[in-house]
Design a protein around this motif. Structure first.
Motif, short mmCIF file in Angstrom:
data_model
loop_
_atom_site.label_atom_id
_atom_site.label_comp_id
_atom_site.label_asym_id
_atom_site.label_seq_id
_atom_site.Cartn_x
_atom_site.Cartn_y
_atom_site.Cartn_z
N HIS A 134 3.16 39.91 19.25
CA HIS A 134 2.68 39.15 20.42
C HIS A 134 3.71 39.10 21.54
CE1 HIS A 134 -0.91 37.91 18.27
NE2 HIS A 134 -0.17 37.46 17.26
N THR A 135 4.85 39.72 21.33
CA THR A 135 5.92 39.71 22.33
C THR A 135 5.80 40.91 23.26
OG1 THR A 135 7.42 38.58 20.81
CG2 THR A 135 8.41 39.66 22.72
N GLN A 136 5.72 40.64 24.56
CA GLN A 136 5.62 41.71 25.56
C GLN A 136 7.03 42.04 26.03
OE1 GLN A 136 2.16 42.42 27.30
NE2 GLN A 136 3.17 44.36 27.65
N ALA A 137 7.61 43.10 25.44
CA ALA A 137 8.97 43.50 25.81
C ALA A 137 9.02 44.12 27.20
CB ALA A 137 9.53 44.47 24.77
N VAL A 138 8.03 44.96 27.50
CA VAL A 138 7.90 45.56 28.84
C VAL A 138 6.45 45.44 29.26
CG1 VAL A 138 8.07 47.68 30.21
CG2 VAL A 138 9.80 47.18 28.47
N LYS A 139 6.23 44.76 30.37
CA LYS A 139 4.87 44.63 30.91
C LYS A 139 4.45 45.94 31.56
CE LYS A 139 5.64 39.70 31.62
NZ LYS A 139 5.79 38.59 32.60
N PRO A 140 3.15 46.17 31.74
CA PRO A 140 2.68 47.46 32.28
C PRO A 140 3.42 47.86 33.56
CG PRO A 140 0.82 46.15 31.54
CD PRO A 140 2.02 45.26 31.42
N VAL A 141 3.95 49.08 33.53
CA VAL A 141 4.71 49.61 34.68
C VAL A 141 3.89 50.70 35.36
CG1 VAL A 141 6.82 50.77 35.41
CG2 VAL A 141 6.90 49.14 33.51
N GLY A 192 14.35 44.18 29.19
CA GLY A 192 13.47 45.30 28.85
C GLY A 192 13.91 46.63 29.42
N LYS A 193 15.07 46.68 30.08
CA LYS A 193 15.49 47.92 30.74
C LYS A 193 15.80 49.04 29.74
CE LYS A 193 20.20 46.15 31.56
NZ LYS A 193 20.01 44.85 30.87
N THR A 194 16.48 48.71 28.64
CA THR A 194 16.78 49.74 27.63
C THR A 194 15.51 50.18 26.91
OG1 THR A 194 19.07 49.03 27.31
CG2 THR A 194 18.04 50.22 25.50
N THR A 195 14.60 49.25 26.68
CA THR A 195 13.32 49.62 26.06
C THR A 195 12.56 50.59 26.95
OG1 THR A 195 13.17 47.47 24.96
CG2 THR A 195 11.13 48.71 25.16
N MET A 242 12.52 39.73 32.78
CA MET A 242 11.62 39.28 31.72
C MET A 242 10.51 40.30 31.43
SD MET A 242 11.42 35.23 32.72
CE MET A 242 10.45 34.81 31.24
N GLY A 243 10.93 41.57 31.31
CA GLY A 243 9.99 42.61 30.93
C GLY A 243 9.16 43.18 32.06
N GLU A 244 9.39 42.72 33.26
CA GLU A 244 8.57 43.15 34.40
C GLU A 244 9.42 43.84 35.46
OE1 GLU A 244 5.32 41.21 37.54
OE2 GLU A 244 6.55 39.91 36.27
N VAL A 245 8.88 44.91 36.04
CA VAL A 245 9.53 45.53 37.19
C VAL A 245 9.17 44.69 38.41
CG1 VAL A 245 9.63 47.56 38.67
CG2 VAL A 245 9.46 47.84 36.20
N VAL A 246 10.17 43.99 38.98
CA VAL A 246 9.89 43.07 40.08
C VAL A 246 10.12 43.71 41.45
CG1 VAL A 246 10.23 40.93 38.81
CG2 VAL A 246 12.21 42.07 39.80
N GLN A 247 10.92 44.78 41.50
CA GLN A 247 11.10 45.48 42.78
C GLN A 247 11.67 46.87 42.54
OE1 GLN A 247 13.19 43.17 45.72
NE2 GLN A 247 12.70 44.57 47.39
N TYR A 248 11.20 47.81 43.36
CA TYR A 248 11.68 49.19 43.29
C TYR A 248 11.87 49.69 44.71
CZ TYR A 248 11.85 54.22 42.42
OH TYR A 248 12.23 55.55 42.38
#
Length: 322
Positions: free
Chosen positions: A14-21, A39-42, A212-218
């Protein structure tokens, strides 16, 4: 190479290590930046094929590398990538040359292996250490061997997982330049995971910031620094002074202690002056906040000083979101 991540994600139960990118990477050198556990290494390992995504599609150019829906999962050694790890990952019983040649069987002939390994060691300036085992090499030399092993297979993409964190500050600065030069010289792309903001800003054509597993800016380092997407990015990349409830911010270098045109005046009390080598970081209490500004000289604690804010450098997060 164009790398496309279409809804790539990773769940552990149930743990979301990386949210949909959803992301397209075109630049030749990209850093993935974030705090430990974000989540960057994952994400890097999913690109490498060392961790299977839970869902989504991954494409290198037009080649499908992974698709849960289409049951495609290209093996790591077929992805034309190499990886450089934080702990170097060298075999202690092998010489530097043997370590560099380790990934070549099946790709080139036995004779070509030595030639290619020697060429790679030459590129990292370690030809004279070819017969030496890792235990007799310094940390910086071991990192060079790991880099030579990566480039020996002539990959299209090299992935770096906190590759410089085990080195001291001076050597780390030097290796940054070496890595950039070598990746460019062989015509490969690089994706570099780090938690060091200075390292990311100095190396990147573009940066991917995770929280927290999410890409917040690119985007480009300059764009992320001057126009952060949210308060996390603003505080994580550089120093931020907040004007009103985490909605508008200004960087310390855009605040002057001396009157200028087109500035807004504030005042505060000096809490501390910290020497940073080329300047002082002045901590100023403004109402209930601690503001950070720069000056060429220290200021006495308890002194009231004026702050002059350059209006055109005030960044509104609300405007960005709109």
């Amino acid at each position: 190479m164009i790398i496309r991540l279409e809804g790539i994600e990773k769940k552990y139960g149930h743990t979301q290590a990386v949210k949909p990118v959803h992301l397209t990477i075109r630049d030749s050198f990209v850093t993935i930046l974030g705090q430990s556990g974000c989540g960057k290494t994952t994400l890097l390992k999913m690109l490498a094929g060392l961790t299977d995504p839970s869902d989504g599609h991954l494409l290198f150019d037009d080649r499908m590398i992974f698709s849960k829906e289409k049951d495609v999962n290209v093996k790591p050694n077929k992805r034309e990538i190499a990886m450089v790890f934080q702990d170097f990952g060298l075999w202690p019983h092998m010489s530097a040359l043997e370590n560099v040649a380790f990934g070549l069987p099946g790709k080139v002939t036995r004779r070509e292996r030595k030639e290619r390994a020697r060429e790679a060691l030459s590129m990292v300036k370690l030809e004279e250490k070819a017969t030496v085992k890792p235990g007799s090499l310094s940390g910086g030399q071991q990192q060079r061997v790991a880099l030579a092993r990566a480039i020996a297979i002539q990959p299209k993409l090299i992935l770096f997982d906190e590759a410089l964190s085990a080195l001291d500050a001076v050597l780390r600065d030097h290796m940054r330049e070496e890595i950039l030069n070598i990746v460019q010289s062989i015509g490969a792309q690089g994706i570099f995971v780090t938690h060091d903001q200075t390292e990311a800003m100095a190396m990147s054509e573009s940066m991917l910031v995770m929280n927290m597993g999410e890409v917040v800016q690119y985007g480009a380092p300059e764009d992320i620094y001057h126009s952060p997407a949210d308060s996390f990015v603003a505080n994580f990349i550089g120093k931020a002074n907040w004007l009103e409830d985490q909605a508008t911010m200004i960087r310390p270098e855009n605040i002057s202690l001396y009157p200028r045109k087109h500035t807004v005046h504030r005042s505060g009390v000096v809490i501390k002056s910290l020497y940073e080598g080329d300047r002082y970081l002045i901590m100023v209490k403004h109402h209930e906040q601690i503001w950070k500004v720069y000056d060429q000289q220290p200021h006495q604690e308890g002194t009231e000083i004026s702050l002059y804010i350059e209006e055109n450098h005030i960044h509104s997060l609300m405007k960005r979101e709109a």
